[in-house]
Design a protein around this motif. Structure first.
Motif, PDB file in Angstrom:
ATOM      1  N   ALA A  83      70.967 -11.475  12.801  1.00 14.54           N
ATOM      2  CA  ALA A  83      70.041 -11.148  13.883  1.00 14.54           C
ATOM      3  C   ALA A  83      69.055 -12.280  14.151  1.00 14.54           C
ATOM      4  O   ALA A  83      68.542 -12.412  15.245  1.00 14.54           O
ATOM      5  CB  ALA A  83      69.269  -9.869  13.560  1.00 14.54           C
ATOM      6  N   CYS A  84      68.779 -13.088  13.129  1.00 19.00           N
ATOM      7  CA  CYS A  84      67.720 -14.106  13.231  1.00 19.00           C
ATOM      8  C   CYS A  84      68.275 -15.456  13.660  1.00 19.00           C
ATOM      9  O   CYS A  84      69.350 -15.870  13.222  1.00 19.00           O
ATOM     10  CB  CYS A  84      67.020 -14.240  11.885  1.00 19.00           C
ATOM     11  N   LEU A 120      65.818  -5.526  11.449  1.00 16.18           N
ATOM     12  CA  LEU A 120      66.448  -6.809  11.723  1.00 16.18           C
ATOM     13  C   LEU A 120      65.534  -7.763  12.474  1.00 16.18           C
ATOM     14  O   LEU A 120      65.491  -8.950  12.173  1.00 16.18           O
ATOM     15  CB  LEU A 120      67.735  -6.601  12.523  1.00 16.18           C
ATOM     16  N   MET A 121      64.810  -7.245  13.454  1.00 13.56           N
ATOM     17  CA  MET A 121      63.970  -8.118  14.272  1.00 13.56           C
ATOM     18  C   MET A 121      63.031  -7.295  15.128  1.00 13.56           C
ATOM     19  O   MET A 121      63.176  -6.083  15.233  1.00 13.56           O
ATOM     20  CB  MET A 121      64.822  -9.025  15.167  1.00 13.56           C
ATOM     21  N   MET A 122      62.087  -7.977  15.736  1.00 16.50           N
ATOM     22  CA  MET A 122      61.191  -7.389  16.726  1.00 16.50           C
ATOM     23  C   MET A 122      61.201  -8.305  17.926  1.00 16.50           C
ATOM     24  O   MET A 122      61.205  -9.536  17.786  1.00 16.50           O
ATOM     25  CB  MET A 122      59.778  -7.270  16.153  1.00 16.50           C
ATOM     26  N   GLU A 164      70.334 -12.500   8.180  1.00 26.08           N
ATOM     27  CA  GLU A 164      70.580 -11.141   8.657  1.00 26.08           C
ATOM     28  C   GLU A 164      69.380 -10.597   9.407  1.00 26.08           C
ATOM     29  O   GLU A 164      69.515  -9.953  10.441  1.00 26.08           O
ATOM     30  CB  GLU A 164      70.910 -10.215   7.470  1.00 26.08           C
ATOM     31  N   SER A 165      68.186 -10.850   8.886  1.00 25.32           N
ATOM     32  CA  SER A 165      66.959 -10.296   9.433  1.00 25.32           C
ATOM     33  C   SER A 165      65.932 -11.389   9.682  1.00 25.32           C
ATOM     34  O   SER A 165      65.890 -12.390   8.953  1.00 25.32           O
ATOM     35  CB  SER A 165      66.374  -9.272   8.444  1.00 25.32           C
ATOM     36  N   CYS A 166      65.093 -11.188  10.685  1.00 23.26           N
ATOM     37  CA  CYS A 166      63.966 -12.093  10.920  1.00 23.26           C
ATOM     38  C   CYS A 166      62.897 -11.921   9.841  1.00 23.26           C
ATOM     39  O   CYS A 166      62.043 -12.787   9.665  1.00 23.26           O
ATOM     40  CB  CYS A 166      63.360 -11.824  12.296  1.00 23.26           C
ATOM     41  N   PHE A 167      62.937 -10.807   9.138  1.00 19.71           N
ATOM     42  CA  PHE A 167      61.932 -10.511   8.108  1.00 19.71           C
ATOM     43  C   PHE A 167      62.484 -10.922   6.748  1.00 19.71           C
ATOM     44  O   PHE A 167      62.847 -10.089   5.926  1.00 19.71           O
ATOM     45  CB  PHE A 167      61.553  -9.026   8.156  1.00 19.71           C
ATOM     46  N   TYR A 168      62.537 -12.235   6.521  1.00 18.04           N
ATOM     47  CA  TYR A 168      63.153 -12.776   5.305  1.00 18.04           C
ATOM     48  C   TYR A 168      62.138 -13.357   4.321  1.00 18.04           C
ATOM     49  O   TYR A 168      62.514 -13.978   3.348  1.00 18.04           O
ATOM     50  CB  TYR A 168      64.205 -13.835   5.671  1.00 18.04           C
ATOM     51  N   ARG A 169      60.853 -13.148   4.601  1.00 16.69           N
ATOM     52  CA  ARG A 169      59.804 -13.634   3.698  1.00 16.69           C
ATOM     53  C   ARG A 169      58.985 -12.462   3.183  1.00 16.69           C
ATOM     54  O   ARG A 169      58.622 -11.570   3.944  1.00 16.69           O
ATOM     55  CB  ARG A 169      58.897 -14.638   4.404  1.00 16.69           C
ATOM     56  N   THR A 170      58.679 -12.482   1.891  1.00 17.97           N
ATOM     57  CA  THR A 170      57.907 -11.431   1.240  1.00 17.97           C
ATOM     58  C   THR A 170      56.675 -12.056   0.603  1.00 17.97           C
ATOM     59  O   THR A 170      56.775 -13.114  -0.029  1.00 17.97           O
ATOM     60  CB  THR A 170      58.759 -10.737   0.147  1.00 17.97           C
ATOM     61  N   CYS A 189      55.595   8.199  18.637  1.00 14.90           N
ATOM     62  CA  CYS A 189      54.720   9.297  19.061  1.00 14.90           C
ATOM     63  C   CYS A 189      53.667   8.868  20.073  1.00 14.90           C
ATOM     64  O   CYS A 189      53.248   9.670  20.903  1.00 14.90           O
ATOM     65  CB  CYS A 189      54.056   9.939  17.844  1.00 14.90           C
ATOM     66  N   ASP A 190      53.231   7.602  20.013  1.00 17.79           N
ATOM     67  CA  ASP A 190      52.236   7.103  20.961  1.00 17.79           C
ATOM     68  C   ASP A 190      52.868   6.546  22.227  1.00 17.79           C
ATOM     69  O   ASP A 190      52.159   6.083  23.120  1.00 17.79           O
ATOM     70  CB  ASP A 190      51.374   6.013  20.311  1.00 17.79           C
ATOM     71  N   ALA A 191      54.190   6.557  22.282  1.00 15.61           N
ATOM     72  CA  ALA A 191      54.965   6.067  23.428  1.00 15.61           C
ATOM     73  C   ALA A 191      54.714   4.596  23.720  1.00 15.61           C
ATOM     74  O   ALA A 191      54.752   4.160  24.866  1.00 15.61           O
ATOM     75  CB  ALA A 191      54.699   6.927  24.672  1.00 15.61           C
ATOM     76  N   ASP A 192      54.456   3.797  22.643  1.00 17.65           N
ATOM     77  CA  ASP A 192      54.192   2.375  22.859  1.00 17.65           C
ATOM     78  C   ASP A 192      55.010   1.442  21.975  1.00 17.65           C
ATOM     79  O   ASP A 192      54.752   0.239  21.940  1.00 17.65           O
ATOM     80  CB  ASP A 192      52.697   2.070  22.741  1.00 17.65           C
ATOM     81  N   VAL A 193      55.994   1.979  21.257  1.00 16.72           N
ATOM     82  CA  VAL A 193      56.909   1.160  20.456  1.00 16.72           C
ATOM     83  C   VAL A 193      58.299   1.782  20.530  1.00 16.72           C
ATOM     84  O   VAL A 193      58.449   3.001  20.391  1.00 16.72           O
ATOM     85  CB  VAL A 193      56.479   1.061  18.970  1.00 16.72           C
ATOM     86  N   ILE A 194      59.298   0.920  20.734  1.00 16.70           N
ATOM     87  CA  ILE A 194      60.690   1.363  20.814  1.00 16.70           C
ATOM     88  C   ILE A 194      61.418   0.918  19.561  1.00 16.70           C
ATOM     89  O   ILE A 194      61.182  -0.180  19.052  1.00 16.70           O
ATOM     90  CB  ILE A 194      61.366   0.741  22.063  1.00 16.70           C
ATOM     91  N   VAL A 195      62.311   1.766  19.063  1.00  9.86           N
ATOM     92  CA  VAL A 195      63.229   1.380  17.992  1.00  9.86           C
ATOM     93  C   VAL A 195      64.637   1.481  18.545  1.00  9.86           C
ATOM     94  O   VAL A 195      65.030   2.520  19.090  1.00  9.86           O
ATOM     95  CB  VAL A 195      63.078   2.281  16.738  1.00  9.86           C
ATOM     96  N   LEU A 196      65.363   0.363  18.417  1.00 13.66           N
ATOM     97  CA  LEU A 196      66.777   0.351  18.765  1.00 13.66           C
ATOM     98  C   LEU A 196      67.562   0.392  17.468  1.00 13.66           C
ATOM     99  O   LEU A 196      67.405  -0.490  16.622  1.00 13.66           O
ATOM    100  CB  LEU A 196      67.145  -0.927  19.517  1.00 13.66           C
ATOM    101  N   LYS A 197      68.370   1.418  17.294  1.00 13.67           N
ATOM    102  CA  LYS A 197      69.280   1.448  16.149  1.00 13.67           C
ATOM    103  C   LYS A 197      70.558   0.783  16.622  1.00 13.67           C
ATOM    104  O   LYS A 197      71.159   1.209  17.608  1.00 13.67           O
ATOM    105  CB  LYS A 197      69.505   2.871  15.678  1.00 13.67           C
ATOM    106  N   VAL A 198      70.921  -0.315  15.931  1.00 15.30           N
ATOM    107  CA  VAL A 198      71.977  -1.190  16.436  1.00 15.30           C
ATOM    108  C   VAL A 198      73.066  -1.457  15.399  1.00 15.30           C
ATOM    109  O   VAL A 198      72.849  -1.322  14.195  1.00 15.30           O
ATOM    110  CB  VAL A 198      71.398  -2.545  16.913  1.00 15.30           C
ATOM    111  N   GLU A 199      74.204  -1.868  15.935  1.00 18.23           N
ATOM    112  CA  GLU A 199      75.270  -2.456  15.128  1.00 18.23           C
ATOM    113  C   GLU A 199      75.211  -3.944  15.439  1.00 18.23           C
ATOM    114  O   GLU A 199      75.533  -4.359  16.560  1.00 18.23           O
ATOM    115  CB  GLU A 199      76.610  -1.860  15.522  1.00 18.23           C
ATOM    116  N   GLN A 200      74.748  -4.720  14.450  1.00 16.77           N
ATOM    117  CA  GLN A 200      74.547  -6.160  14.639  1.00 16.77           C
ATOM    118  C   GLN A 200      75.873  -6.888  14.519  1.00 16.77           C
ATOM    119  O   GLN A 200      76.496  -6.873  13.464  1.00 16.77           O
ATOM    120  CB  GLN A 200      73.540  -6.681  13.608  1.00 16.77           C
TER     121      GLN A 200
END
Length: 127
Positions: free
Chosen positions: A94-95, A29-31, A100-106, A78-89
């Protein structure tokens, strides 16, 4: 026993990237960025709270749009430098563009193509 926050590799600015992922569909959804306080608040309340670099302030997702994120789980890579939140939007958006998502361009043939429709006009969200 060390605090879970001490196990994260924070940037020099004290931040860690956090990816919000739909808990049901797996869609990204977003970063956003988190600092120690925002991650602690998120873990305590199970509502996504981020650090806004532009405002230099805590940002509880949905505080102005109403589209908060209820956190179902918090994961660390594994590198302890990125978090993933599993969410109910909440509200399905989200954007800040009303999608729905900030990632809307391909990338298609060297050009960014919009691949996701606006669900609600941002003027109606932030009025």
């Amino acid at each position: 026993m060390s605090n879970f926050l001490d196990q994260i590799k924070w940037t020099n600015e004290g931040l860690c990237p956090a990816i919000a992922q739909d808990a049901q569909t797996g869609k990204i959804l977003m970063m956003a960025w988190m600092n120690r306080e925002s991650l602690q608040l998120t873990a305590d309340n199970m509502v996504a709270t981020y650090w806004s670099r532009s405002r230099q302030a805590l940002w509880r997702k949905g505080e102005s749009s109403g589209h908060s994120q209820l956190v179902k789980s918090i994961q660390l890579d594994c590198d302890a430098d990125v978090i993933v939140l599993k969410v109910e939007q909440q509200g399905g958006i989200a954007c800040h563009t009303g999608r729905e998502s900030c990632f809307y361009r391909t990338l298609v043939d060297g050009q960014w193509q919009i691949c996701e429709d606006v669900i609600k006009d941002p003027k109606d969200i932030y009025s």
